[in-house]
Design a protein around this motif. Structure first.
Motif, short mmCIF file in Angstrom:
data_model
loop_
_atom_site.label_atom_id
_atom_site.label_comp_id
_atom_site.label_asym_id
_atom_site.label_seq_id
_atom_site.Cartn_x
_atom_site.Cartn_y
_atom_site.Cartn_z
N THR A 73 -5.43 -8.58 -3.83
CA THR A 73 -4.47 -9.16 -2.72
C THR A 73 -5.19 -10.49 -2.38
O THR A 73 -4.49 -11.42 -2.00
N LYS B 166 1.28 -0.56 -9.28
CA LYS B 166 0.99 -1.71 -8.70
C LYS B 166 1.94 -2.68 -8.98
O LYS B 166 2.33 -3.40 -7.93
N PHE C 152 -8.94 1.03 -4.96
CA PHE C 152 -8.49 0.22 -3.60
C PHE C 152 -9.02 -1.19 -3.63
O PHE C 152 -8.64 -1.98 -3.29
N TYR D 217 0.56 3.61 -3.40
CA TYR D 217 0.05 4.97 -3.42
C TYR D 217 1.14 5.97 -3.29
O TYR D 217 1.26 6.94 -3.85
N GLN E 240 -6.30 -3.34 -4.01
CA GLN E 240 -5.88 -3.87 -2.81
C GLN E 240 -6.73 -4.78 -1.99
O GLN E 240 -6.14 -5.43 -1.02
N ASN F 220 0.91 -1.26 -0.05
CA ASN F 220 0.04 0.01 -0.13
C ASN F 220 0.95 1.08 0.17
O ASN F 220 0.56 2.27 -0.82
#
Length: 178
Positions: A142, A60, A134, A45, A138, A41
């Motif tokens: 993930t 990413k 997100f 970001y 994420q 993260n």
């Protein structure tokens, strides 16, 4: 970290203590995963909001690569320490191959969100884009990659020591209750 883990275990009620010991490898993998999730993260970001703003998939991929290196070290030395028996180069090559597949699995939902569903500005608001990024990268990416990696690491990278009769790493001593 070991002292902290033992202190936490010592405070668990008996049924949870037994369950935690039974699934300690999964719990360690989850702790490593949580750590690398934070690394992912921060890097994602950090890049996405600065240098790579127009290229979120590239951001990413870089974030996952950095997190993967951290993951290898922590998983080899802690999560799967009692497993394996492969030569380190072979083990590392398999780890990064499996992680490469995980990279594709973790990046695919973001790519689909951005380029198939078109969830990017100016077609949607910046808030919608960021929430979609997100959730797709994420959370969904993930989780999918995590399930695949845990299965693949146990099966191929750090196989059960009984399946590899060669030179094994010594198993850690079992944790005593107190």
């Amino acid at each position: 970290m070991l002292r902290t883990a033992k202190a936490v275990l010592a405070r668990l009620p008996e049924p949870l203590y037994t369950l935690a010991l039974k699934h300690r490898e999964l719990l360690k993998f989850a702790v490593v995963g949580g750590t690398t999730f934070l690394v992912d993260n921060v890097v994602f970001y950090g890049l996405k909001l600065t240098f790579l703003e127009p290229k979120p998939v590239t951001a990413k991929i870089i974030a996952v690569l950095v997190a993967t290196i951290v993951s290898y070290v922590l998983n080899r030395e802690w999560s799967f320490r009692a497993r394996g028996g492969r030569e380190r180069r072979h083990e590392a090559a398999l780890f990064f191959l499996v992680s490469g597949i995980g990279l594709v699995l973790s990046s695919a939902p973001l790519w689909i969100s951005r380029y198939v569903f078109g969830l990017e500005t100016p077609d949607v608001s910046l808030v919608t884009q960021e929430i979609a990024d997100f959730v797709s990268a994420q959370i969904i990416g993930t989780l999918v990659a995590m399930v695949f990696r845990f299965w693949a690491f146990r099966k191929w990278v750090f196989p059960d020591e009984k399946a590899q009769p060669g030179s094994l790493r010594p198993a850690p001593e079992p944790a005593s209750r107190r």
